[in-house]
Scaffold this motif. Structure first.
Motif, mmCIF file in Angstrom:
data_model
loop_
_atom_site.group_PDB
_atom_site.id
_atom_site.type_symbol
_atom_site.label_atom_id
_atom_site.label_comp_id
_atom_site.label_asym_id
_atom_site.label_seq_id
_atom_site.Cartn_x
_atom_site.Cartn_y
_atom_site.Cartn_z
ATOM 1 N N GLU A 176 0.833 -1.205 0.000
ATOM 2 C CA GLU A 176 0.000 0.000 0.000
ATOM 3 C C GLU A 176 0.871 1.260 0.000
ATOM 4 N N LEU A 177 1.921 1.247 0.796
ATOM 5 C CA LEU A 177 2.814 2.402 0.832
ATOM 6 C C LEU A 177 3.522 2.587 -0.501
ATOM 7 N N VAL A 178 4.020 1.502 -1.074
ATOM 8 C CA VAL A 178 4.735 1.593 -2.345
ATOM 9 C C VAL A 178 3.833 2.174 -3.427
ATOM 10 N N LEU A 179 2.643 1.622 -3.567
ATOM 11 C CA LEU A 179 1.753 2.052 -4.646
ATOM 12 C C LEU A 179 1.223 3.461 -4.436
ATOM 13 N N ARG A 234 6.174 14.750 -9.361
ATOM 14 C CA ARG A 234 7.477 14.618 -8.705
ATOM 15 C C ARG A 234 8.085 13.259 -9.011
ATOM 16 N N ASP A 235 9.397 13.174 -8.889
ATOM 17 C CA ASP A 235 10.075 11.886 -9.010
ATOM 18 C C ASP A 235 9.696 11.008 -7.828
ATOM 19 N N TYR A 236 9.668 9.705 -8.062
ATOM 20 C CA TYR A 236 9.346 8.764 -6.990
ATOM 21 C C TYR A 236 10.600 7.974 -6.663
ATOM 22 N N ALA A 237 11.185 8.284 -5.524
ATOM 23 C CA ALA A 237 12.435 7.645 -5.117
ATOM 24 C C ALA A 237 12.136 6.576 -4.080
ATOM 25 N N VAL A 238 12.041 5.340 -4.542
ATOM 26 C CA VAL A 238 11.887 4.222 -3.614
ATOM 27 C C VAL A 238 12.884 3.151 -4.030
ATOM 28 N N ASP A 239 13.378 2.409 -3.074
ATOM 29 C CA ASP A 239 14.466 1.473 -3.326
ATOM 30 C C ASP A 239 14.018 0.256 -4.120
ATOM 31 N N SER A 240 14.962 -0.371 -4.795
ATOM 32 C CA SER A 240 14.641 -1.537 -5.625
ATOM 33 C C SER A 240 14.173 -2.719 -4.786
ATOM 34 N N ALA A 241 14.656 -2.851 -3.544
ATOM 35 C CA ALA A 241 14.203 -3.962 -2.693
ATOM 36 C C ALA A 241 12.707 -3.848 -2.412
ATOM 37 N N SER A 283 7.140 -5.724 -3.774
ATOM 38 C CA SER A 283 5.799 -5.483 -4.320
ATOM 39 C C SER A 283 5.558 -6.295 -5.577
ATOM 40 N N LEU A 284 6.568 -6.411 -6.433
ATOM 41 C CA LEU A 284 6.406 -7.196 -7.654
ATOM 42 C C LEU A 284 6.069 -8.644 -7.317
ATOM 43 N N ALA A 285 6.790 -9.219 -6.370
ATOM 44 C CA ALA A 285 6.527 -10.607 -5.970
ATOM 45 C C ALA A 285 5.140 -10.736 -5.350
ATOM 46 N N PHE A 286 4.742 -9.740 -4.560
ATOM 47 C CA PHE A 286 3.434 -9.773 -3.913
ATOM 48 C C PHE A 286 2.305 -9.695 -4.930
ATOM 49 N N LEU A 287 2.491 -8.873 -5.962
ATOM 50 C CA LEU A 287 1.433 -8.638 -6.944
ATOM 51 C C LEU A 287 1.387 -9.667 -8.061
ATOM 52 N N THR A 288 2.466 -10.373 -8.294
ATOM 53 C CA THR A 288 2.517 -11.335 -9.399
ATOM 54 C C THR A 288 1.678 -12.559 -9.062
ATOM 55 N N PRO A 289 0.669 -12.867 -9.888
ATOM 56 C CA PRO A 289 -0.162 -14.042 -9.596
ATOM 57 C C PRO A 289 0.676 -15.320 -9.660
ATOM 58 N N ALA A 290 0.507 -16.166 -8.650
ATOM 59 C CA ALA A 290 1.215 -17.446 -8.631
ATOM 60 C C ALA A 290 0.384 -18.482 -9.375
ATOM 61 N N PRO A 291 0.994 -19.271 -10.250
ATOM 62 C CA PRO A 291 0.219 -20.257 -11.012
ATOM 63 C C PRO A 291 -0.420 -21.334 -10.134
ATOM 64 N N ASP A 292 0.190 -21.607 -8.984
ATOM 65 C CA ASP A 292 -0.354 -22.647 -8.096
ATOM 66 C C ASP A 292 -0.684 -22.038 -6.732
ATOM 67 N N PRO A 348 10.903 -0.974 -17.015
ATOM 68 C CA PRO A 348 11.520 -0.710 -15.709
ATOM 69 C C PRO A 348 10.723 -1.359 -14.577
ATOM 70 N N LEU A 349 11.429 -1.717 -13.523
ATOM 71 C CA LEU A 349 10.812 -2.413 -12.397
ATOM 72 C C LEU A 349 9.622 -1.644 -11.837
ATOM 73 N N LEU A 350 9.756 -0.339 -11.665
ATOM 74 C CA LEU A 350 8.648 0.457 -11.130
ATOM 75 C C LEU A 350 7.437 0.386 -12.045
ATOM 76 N N ASP A 351 7.650 0.458 -13.352
ATOM 77 C CA ASP A 351 6.540 0.369 -14.305
ATOM 78 C C ASP A 351 5.829 -0.975 -14.187
ATOM 79 N N ARG A 352 6.579 -2.045 -14.025
ATOM 80 C CA ARG A 352 5.964 -3.373 -13.917
ATOM 81 C C ARG A 352 5.136 -3.496 -12.641
ATOM 82 N N VAL A 353 5.625 -2.904 -11.564
ATOM 83 C CA VAL A 353 4.890 -2.955 -10.299
ATOM 84 C C VAL A 353 3.562 -2.220 -10.422
#
Length: 197
Positions: A120-123, A134-141, A146-155, A177-182
């Motif tokens: 929620e904070l990231v998004l 403004r630029d959004y400065a958040v770390d890659s970790a 967030s990417l792992a949390f949002l990516t649907p798991a097949p199983d 870019p990672l931010l765009d994918r998130v």
């Protein structure tokens, strides 16, 4: 390893520092929210997820989202930074991630609830940055979490359907870019800009 909520919380705190009242009615990528609504939502969610981390059940954790947005508290400039700090401190305690807890009227394993709070904070940090131009400065970790949390798991089995929390995912190239994918996974067009009208 549990994520640290500090980087996205600090990004939000930086964005709201010195925010002028003239920007409160500006649109955001959340189509139902102007900036004032997004700030009100952030005030509410920081309180609710702080309570969830502390396992304090009650009105803060039992109220489901989706109702009318409460008016933005006139003291939000004091309240939001304080609650962001308290939220980070709460979820830095190992016990916050253990057992089960409740927020938004939903009971989940605490380790999942902590990921929801982090996401929620990231998004919403991105939403606010885009709304303000403004630029959004958040770390890659944080973005990887967030990417792992949002990516649907097949199983996924009985795992919570995180995709159901958002608008349908927006297609982006696999090498975006990672931010765009998130943000795309959360139903936000990465190229969103405020209307010039």
């Amino acid at each position: 390893m549990t994520p640290d909520l500090q980087p996205p919380a600090a990004a939000i705190a930086g964005l709201v520092a010195g925010l002028d009242d003239s920007r409160l009615d500006d649109p955001t990528p959340c189509t139902r929210y102007a900036v004032r609504d997004l700030l009100s939502h952030l005030v509410g969610l920081t309180a609710a997820f702080r309570a969830a981390g502390r396992k304090e059940s009650g009105p803060l954790t039992d109220t489901a989202p989706g109702g009318p947005m409460p008016p933005l508290d006139p003291d939000w400039r004091l309240i939001l930074p304080r609650q962001l700090h308290e939220l980070v401190d709460t979820w830095r305690e190992p016990g916050a991630w253990k057992g089960v807890t409740r927020a938004g009227g939903v009971t989940l394993p605490a380790e999942i609830m902590g990921l929801v709070a982090h996401n929620e904070l990231v998004l919403h940090g991105w939403d606010l940055a885009r709304a303000l131009g403004r630029d959004y400065a958040v770390d890659s970790a944080s973005l990887e979490t967030s990417l792992a949390f949002l990516t649907p798991a097949p199983d996924a089995g009985d795992a919570p359907d995180t995709q159901a929390l958002f608008a349908p995912a927006v297609p982006v190239p696999t090498d975006a870019p990672l931010l765009d994918r998130v943000v795309a996974l959360a139903g936000r067009p990465p190229a969103w800009q405020p209307s010039k009208a």
